[in-house]
Enzyme design. Structure first.
Site, PDB file in Angstrom:
ATOM      1  N   CYS A  87       0.843  -1.193   0.000  1.00 56.65           N
ATOM      2  CA  CYS A  87       0.000   0.000   0.000  1.00 56.65           C
ATOM      3  C   CYS A  87       0.885   1.252   0.000  1.00 56.65           C
ATOM      4  CB  CYS A  87      -0.995  -0.043   1.159  1.00 56.65           C
ATOM      5  SG  CYS A  87      -2.387   1.100   0.942  1.00 56.65           S
ATOM      6  N   HIS A 192      -3.692  -5.001  -0.534  1.00 52.52           N
ATOM      7  CA  HIS A 192      -3.251  -5.599   0.728  1.00 52.52           C
ATOM      8  C   HIS A 192      -3.209  -7.119   0.569  1.00 52.52           C
ATOM      9  CE1 HIS A 192      -3.404  -2.098   3.476  1.00 52.52           C
ATOM     10  NE2 HIS A 192      -4.238  -1.627   2.560  1.00 52.52           N
ATOM     11  N   GLU A 194      -2.414  -9.341   2.709  1.00 56.28           N
ATOM     12  CA  GLU A 194      -2.915 -10.010   3.911  1.00 56.28           C
ATOM     13  C   GLU A 194      -4.438 -10.042   3.963  1.00 56.28           C
ATOM     14  OE1 GLU A 194      -2.767  -5.671   5.138  1.00 56.28           O
ATOM     15  OE2 GLU A 194      -1.681  -7.014   3.778  1.00 56.28           O
TER      16      GLU A 194
END
Length: 212
Positions: A87, A192, A194
């Protein structure tokens, strides 16, 4: 093997830490450590720089931790440690950011971070939610990731790279939105990983086992 997630108070790292620890265990990639200490960055085998918020605020926050930015520069540019920016961490790889004010980035990948400008007025900014990836160039960190795979985005600005070869993947949001950049031992994702389920975990596993 040690992977350090750099903590400079620019976002909650809990989900990222869990995802990296899970994939490190599954791939036998060693230890994952969240740290704001330059000495931990210096001894890391791999470095992950996350970041949520505005580019200038994240850049200032990173600079406020004495020696941390310098330790990252030393590890990545002089000792060629594999690096993943996430990001705003990816955006800081650019020459400069233009969010609110002009802010210098690390300058590792030529280009600038500009506001998203969709051609369709019905598309809202920020670009938030799931979007399909289009793979532009093959890369070891993209092994097993194909055009059409989904990733999770939350951002209002994106990285316009100067050299097409350094944009590894993009998404369509009324315009091409840079999704992944890469050069030498460094890669970055606007989305992202994750939070991107199967696609994100695959990318994390690839990064942890990448031998550039």
């Amino acid at each position: 093997m040690l992977t350090v997630l750099v903590d400079y108070d620019s976002g909650n790292l809990h989900s990222a830490e869990k995802a990296f620890q899970r994939m490190a265990t599954e791939t036998g990639a060693g230890q994952v450590l969240v740290s704001d200490r330059p000495e931990d960055v210096a001894r890391a085998d791999r470095i992950v720089l996350p970041g949520d918020g505005a580019f200038p605020a994240c850049r200032r926050a990173l600079g406020s931790y004495g020696g941390l930015s310098e330790a990252i520069e030393e590890a990545v540019t002089r000792r060629a440690r594999p690096f993943l920016g996430i990001c705003i961490g990816m955006q800081m790889m650019a020459t400069r950011g233009l969010e609110h004010e002009e802010t210098p980035g690390f300058g590792w990948i030529a280009g600038e971070v500009v506001r998203i400008a969709p051609s369709d007025p019905h598309l809202k900014v920020p670009h938030m939610g799931w979007n399909d990836l289009t793979v532009d160039h093959p890369h070891p960190v993209l092994t097993g990731i194909e055009t059409g795979d989904h990733a999770y985005f939350v951002h209002s600005y994106h990285f316009q790279v100067a050299h097409d070869a350094e944009r590894l993947a993009h998404a369509d949001y009324g315009a091409d939105i840079t999704a992944i950049v890469g050069r030498d031992t460094m890669v970055g994702t606007q989305f992202h990983p994750e939070k991107s389920q199967k696609t994100g975990l695959r990318l994390i596993a690839n990064f942890l086992t990448w031998k550039p």
